[in-house]
Each structure stands twice: as C-alpha cells, then as structure tokens.
Enzyme design. Structure first.
Site, PDB file in Angstrom:
ATOM      1  N   GLU A   1      47.973   6.482  -1.966  1.00 11.40           N
ATOM      2  CA  GLU A   1      47.794   7.156  -3.069  1.00 11.40           C
ATOM      3  C   GLU A   1      46.338   7.289  -3.883  1.00 11.40           C
ATOM      4  O   GLU A   1      45.632   6.398  -3.494  1.00 11.40           O
ATOM      5  CB  GLU A   1      48.634   6.443  -4.439  1.00 11.40           C
ATOM      6  CG  GLU A   1      50.103   6.213  -4.193  1.00 11.40           C
ATOM      7  CD  GLU A   1      50.729   5.150  -5.227  1.00 11.40           C
ATOM      8  OE1 GLU A   1      52.043   5.470  -5.006  1.00 11.40           O
ATOM      9  OE2 GLU A   1      50.281   4.499  -5.757  1.00 11.40           O
TER      10      GLU A   1
ATOM     11  N   THR B   1      55.761  10.649  -7.700  1.00 11.78           N
ATOM     12  CA  THR B   1      57.172   9.907  -7.661  1.00 11.78           C
ATOM     13  C   THR B   1      57.293  10.007  -9.031  1.00 11.78           C
ATOM     14  O   THR B   1      56.694   9.101  -9.908  1.00 11.78           O
ATOM     15  CB  THR B   1      56.789   8.750  -7.107  1.00 11.78           C
ATOM     16  OG1 THR B   1      56.533   8.760  -5.817  1.00 11.78           O
ATOM     17  CG2 THR B   1      58.216   7.759  -7.170  1.00 11.78           C
TER      18      THR B   1
ATOM     19  N   GLU C   1      59.357  11.858  -4.134  1.00 13.63           N
ATOM     20  CA  GLU C   1      60.117  10.907  -3.647  1.00 13.63           C
ATOM     21  C   GLU C   1      60.655   9.727  -4.501  1.00 13.63           C
ATOM     22  O   GLU C   1      60.170   9.742  -5.611  1.00 13.63           O
ATOM     23  CB  GLU C   1      59.241  10.136  -2.319  1.00 13.63           C
ATOM     24  CG  GLU C   1      58.206   9.457  -2.911  1.00 13.63           C
ATOM     25  CD  GLU C   1      57.378   8.974  -1.645  1.00 13.63           C
ATOM     26  OE1 GLU C   1      57.129   7.578  -1.576  1.00 13.63           O
ATOM     27  OE2 GLU C   1      56.971   9.801  -0.761  1.00 13.63           O
TER      28      GLU C   1
END
Length: 698
Positions: free
Chosen positions: A435, A590, A631
């Site tokens: 990330e 996310t 996701e």
C-alpha cells in the site's frame, strides 16, 4: 495493604455495600411478605370466614402449612438475623473479589468494561478479543471468517447465563440446547422471529444464511416441538430431520440489468514456495476449475520480490509463476498480477512468511538506514525506505533501479501472456502491505488499535531530504520530527502535537506534514512512472489503505502518521489522485467498513467513521476520472457481506451512476469451495455481473 489494594483497584467498597444491603433487604422483604401471606391464609377460610380450632380438617391444613413454612424445601421461611448478616458478608466478599478482577482486566488487559460489569460482560470481552461474534443479548459464537468447524459441521454457540434466561422466555427459542450460529444481528433477529432449525445431517442441508446446531436435544426437543404452535406451523420432515424455515428475509437490491463488474479471486499466499515452485498443482487445478464454473473472470496472484530475486541481484527465477500462468491460460481465465516489493508475514491475513531478498537483508545488517525508522531508532524491515529511491546503496543500484529492473524482467519473461491478453492488470507495490503509506502502525513495535501510530522518517536518507527542505524554507531548525507526537498507541488528546489546537496546525506542523506527505506522493509518482514505461498498454493499479480511526477528530492523527495530510481543513487525497491520474493508473481501495462485518471494534471510542473515509477517497478518485478497484480485507462467506460489497460496488445514491471497475475476492480457500459457501459465492458473482437470481429477497 488493604489501603494500597483499594487505591490500586480504584473501586469503592461503600457503593458495593450499599448494593449488597439493598439486595439483601429486598430479598428479606420478599420472604417476609411470603410468610405473611401464608400465615394469613391460616386464619381465613375458603368462604372468607375465620377458621376455628374445632375443625380437624382445618387443623390438619394448618399443620401442613406450618410445616411448609418451617421446612427448607417447603417454601419461604423467615431467616434469623445472624443468617442475614452472614449473607451480607458473603455477598460483600464476593463483590470485592469481582471488583478486583474487573479492575485488573481494565488496567492491565485494556478491557473496556462498564462500571457495574458482571461475568457476562467479561465473557463477552474475551470472546470479542478472540474474534468471536457477540450479539446484543449475550449470545456468543465463532465468526464464519475464522473458518472454525466443530464436529457436526455447524457453529457451536456459547451463551452467557443472562442470555440463556432470556432465551427460555422467548417462544421462538424455547427448545433447550438450540443456538443459531448467525453472522450478524439482523440474521439472528430474523431467525428468532421465524423459528429454529434442528439438523440431523451434514451442514450442506441447511440454509446458507442460517445454520444451527443441536446438542443432545432430539429426544426432549421433539416432544416440546410437538405442542409448540410456532414450530408446528413451519416444520417439514426431510430425511429424518426437522427443519423450520429459518432463512432470514433480509431486503436485497435487484441488480439484474446493472453494470457488469468483473470478479477476480485472490490466490493463496503460499501457492508458490520459496524455491519458486508451484505447490500442489493438481489440487490448484481442481479449485480453478470450480472458479471457472462459477463464471469468475480471473484470479489475482502476488509475484514476490523475495522469491524471484531471492539470492543475488539480477538473478530472477520465474519458473513457478510460468507454470501457474499457463494453467490459468488453459482454463481461459484472466490474470491480475501484483509485483510485491514488501515482506509477507506478521500482518492480518498473512499465513506464510516471505522475507525480502537475502542480499537486501545482508545490506540492511550493515546499513539499517535502508529501512523505515521511528523516533526511537527501531527499524522496520518490511520494505525499503523511500529515502533510498535515489541512493545507490543496493549493490550499486538505487531503489528505483531495483524496482524497474524487476518490472522489466517480468515484462520480458511473460511477453506471450501479455500478447494473448491473459494478463490484464499489473498492481505495483508501493509500501508496507503493498500500500502507498508509511508503516506507521506496526504491531511488532507495540502499536495497538486505536493508537495514532508514529512518524517513520528517522533514517538518515529521509532526514537528509528533510534537512534540505527546511533549509530551502529558511528555517534549518525545522529539520527534525515532532517531539510531542506521542507513541504508537497514544490517543490524539494525549499529545501536544495532535490535540485540538495542537502543533500540527502551527507553522512548523504544517511545514513538516506537508513535507511528510510530499515524500509519499513523490515515491508513488516515480515508481508509477517506471511501471508505465515497463507495461505500456496494460492497466496499472496502486493500492491505498483506508485509515478510519480518529477520523472524527480535527487532526486525523492516524492518517497524518501514515502520510495522508488530511486534517479537517484540508483534502489529503486530492494530490494522490492527481498523481494516479497523471499516470493513467487505477486505485485499489479497500472499503474499511467491511471490517465491521465480523470484528466488533469499538468505533465510538476511536472516533472512527469508516463510511466517511470510503466516501471521501472514492469520490476524490472519481472526480478526476480515476477508476476504482476494490477488495475485501478479510474473508467472509455470508450473504450479509456479499450484499455490502454489492452496495459499495454499485452505489444506489450516486447521481452519476459510477461503480467499481472490478472486484477482487480475498481469497481462495477450501472453506470457500464447500458446497453451501460456494453456492452463495456463485450467486454473488451473478449479481456482480448484472444477472438475475431466482431467490432474491425483496
């Protein structure tokens, strides 16, 4: 000693004494009232007249009642004063011990227990910490996301004493020994209104949304259900099994005819071992065929830097990945590949350990400044510091050159898969967990939710960049990190930097935070520029994490330490989205509210707002034309979770009709492929594709 213990515990025994005396007094009053009622019944006949002593029958009845009053098993009796005092002392002693236990749990275990907590609260706190689901009435059972399967195939429910008493008073759950393993409060309530499910066969015979397990109940439970009006109205006999329609009728949106959103499934982390060999190819092939039967669009896999370039610089081993890609290609599935430049292990969901390349670790032992460093000098070897992007400290190469060589080698090795359109997307790891953020909240360094984390800019290379920025500003004494920003698990109000009106909003604070966030954006800009060169014509994706705790405070402290300069008076994500737009990259974000499905985090104490974070980040991307991929952070198997994904993927209230460009399911496992779970997943895929389903609950 008693005084010290009382100070340590911080409880008031006077309050406990008052409660004890009140409880004992109420009990005594009830006993006295009962005795008076019994005694008065001796003096009054059935016709309301006085009872005479000349009646043998009445004397016999009076003798029976006196025995009832005087015998321990024959009803209530008046207790002597000494016994009352002993009861008070026992109760006071019990409460004092309980108070000490609870105080210790609060102080040393960080359990958020209420002032008048009891053993049921302790059980609920322990179960919550273990990741179990605790319903408002006290019912406790393992989360489906943990994959716990007791003998018998269902979830075994554990209820506290108070919830057991309540369940006996509820008609729909009056059968002893039955507890429903539901995944959410709405499902549980819906089941209580509909009925119960008494299985005597494998778990696949049950509804996917409401499986229950019975513990030695078929004997007396069947007798009780025979006279139960609610159960008689809905019980069917199937193969010797009693079933009550317990399927929760949760409202669902109809996505038939909506936009087609591709669905990819993330492969297990250990699908390729450290020797770059494909693990269990036959078993994987069977699993991929099942996914193909569900019409998933493809799979996603991580290509680990620590596996491919493990032993020496420029020596790349892609053998296992080539076999995997060929298998996927033969099944006519698509591939999303993530080039992971971080280590695997120690984070949520990591079940394998994949370190950085050995030769990088050797360099780190002699020069630990290649890793991110906190104020105390603790190194984080999860990934390389962004300070070495332009420093030739990696056997004559800079960090950017190492990343680019790896990407170029991948592109050349798998050129045929690019030409055939098998590889559709390349994800580029930009930091910890892949990330784009600083590793500001590592658990191994003492961080615990909802701590604010710490700044990670104390390696010599980032400090050198900070020094140049301070000198360019004309304030060389600003070439330092904040000295009043607390520690990993601090709260904003406990620090002078992040508190309301703190230094974060002063001249130095604004300079430092602007520089800190610029380092993050510049790193993403450089790496994505190289990725665009290496993978021209292929979609590039960068992953961003959602930091939701302390979002309702003015400083947004947890976001600041992670590199997102997003206080209440500034948009910290606009610069990141502009950088992604510059390189035609997509955003993998996310939605953090998925954590709420199976983890009972205390969002109120952390002033968290997950939905606001999702709204701000996704709209910041959509406003500049950046596609959004999503996701789920943790695996789940229930319809509630799938419906939440669908609602986020195709927002109902968005005026422009925007939606996700694709979705990645986390992740492939034997539990997902079990019959009921897979049927639910297949239904989810149809709805993501805009197809109609026959069992839609409107």
């Amino acid at each position: 000693m008693a005084t010290d213990m009382q100070k340590l515990i911080g409880t008031s025994e006077e309050d406990d004494d008052e409660d004890v005396e009140m409880d004992v007094k109420e009990e005594d009053d009830e006993e006295d009232d009962g005795a008076r009622r019994i005694c008065s019944s001796l003096m009054v006949g059935d016709d309301g007249g006085m009872v005479t002593s000349g009646s043998n029958n009445n004397r016999f009845e009076q003798h029976q009642v006196q025995e009832q009053v005087g015998t321990p098993g024959g009803g209530r009796r008046c207790r002597p004063l000494e016994e009352k005092e002993r009861t008070k002392l026992r109760e006071r002693h019990r409460r004092a011990i309980t108070a000490r236990i609870l105080a210790g749990l609060r102080r040393h275990g960080n359990y958020n227990l209420r002032v008048r907590a009891d053993i049921n609260d302790v059980i609920a706190a322990l179960a919550t910490e273990a990741g179990w689901v605790v319903l408002p009435d006290g019912t406790t059972f393992p989360s489906r996301s943990q994959g716990i399967k007791p003998a018998g195939g269902g979830s075994t429910a554990v209820t506290s004493s108070s919830s057991h008493m309540a369940s006996q008073q509820t008609p729909s759950t009056s059968i002893r020994g039955v507890s429903c393993g539901f995944r959410s409060v709405p499902e549980y309530n819906a089941c209580r209104m509909k009925g119960v499910f008494l299985p005597n066969s494998p778990p696949y015979d049950a509804s996917p949304n409401a499986r229950c397990q019975s513990s030695s109940l078929m004997g007396d439970a069947g007798e009780q259900s025979a006279g139960h009006p609610l159960i008689n109205s809905s019980v069917d006999a199937v193969d010797g099994m009693q079933i009550v329609d317990a399927t929760p009728k949760l409202p669902e949106r109809d996505f038939a005819g909506s936009a087609y959103i591709p669905v990819y499934v993330m492969l297990p982390l250990g699908v390729i071992n450290m020797k770059c060999e494909l693990v269990d190819p036959d078993g994987l092939l069977k699993q991929l065929r099942l996914l193909k039967s569900a019409n998933v669009d493809g799979v996603m896999v991580d290509c680990w830097w620590g596996i491919v370039e493990a032993h020496s610089p420029h020596e790349y081993n892609w053998n296992g990945y080539r076999k995997l890609f060929q298998m996927v290609h033969e099944l006519k599935l698509k591939l999303q590949v993530v080039l992971s430049f971080h280590e695997c292990g120690g984070n949520v969901g990591d079940d394998v350990c994949i370190p950085l390349p050995h030769w990088v670790a050797e360099i780190g032992r002699s020069n630990p400044d290649i890793f991110f460093t906190d104020r105390e000098g603790r190194r984080n070897p999860e990934c390389l510091s962004w300070g070495v992007d332009k420093e030739r400290v990696l056997r004559g190469r800079t960090g950017l050159e190492v990343y680019f060589d790896y990407m170029r080698s991948f592109r050349v090795e798998f050129n045929d898969f690019f030409e055939d359109g098998v590889i559709t997307t390349i994800g580029v790891g930009l930091g910890p967990c892949g990330e784009l953020r600083f590793p500001s909240f590592p658990v191994k360094h003492g961080w615990r939710y909802p701590g604010i984390g710490e700044f990670q800019c104390y390696d010599q290379y980032l400090l050198k960049i900070l020094r140049k920025a301070a000198e360019a500003r004309g304030h060389s004494f600003w070439a330092r990190g904040p000295d009043n920003a607390g520690s990993y698990s601090s709260r904003p109000h406990e620090t002078g930097f992040f508190c309301d009106g703190g230094d974060y909003d002063g001249y130095y604070g604004r300079f430092f935070l602007n520089w800190y966030s610029k380092v993050l954006v510049d790193h993403g800009d450089r790496v994505l520029y190289l990725a665009k060169l290496a993978f021209e014509g292929t979609r590039i994706v960068a992953k961003l994490s959602g930091i939701h705790w302390w979002y309702k405070t003015a400083s947004h402290a947890a976001e600041l330490t992670a590199g997102f300069y997003n206080p209440c008076n500034r948009d910290g994500y606009a610069a990141i989205m502009a950088m992604l737009k510059k390189h035609s990259a997509s955003l993998n974000f996310t939605p953090v509210e998925f954590h709420m499905l199976h983890q009972r985090e205390d969002f109120s104490n952390s002033l968290s707002d997950p939905q606001a974070v999702v709204w701000q980040v996704t709209n910041a991307a959509w406003d500049v034309g950046v596609e959004v991929v999503s996701e789920n952070p943790l695996p789940f198997l229930d319809r509630v979770g799938y419906n939440k994904i669908l609602d986020n993927a195709k927002p109902l209230a968005d005026p422009d009709g925007r939606y996700l460009s694709s979705f990645i399911y986390h992740r492939l496992s034997p539990l997902l492929l079990e019959r009921q779970n897979f049927m639910e997943f297949e239904r989810f895929v149809k709805r993501m594709h805009g197809e109609a389903v026959h069992d839609l609950q409107v």
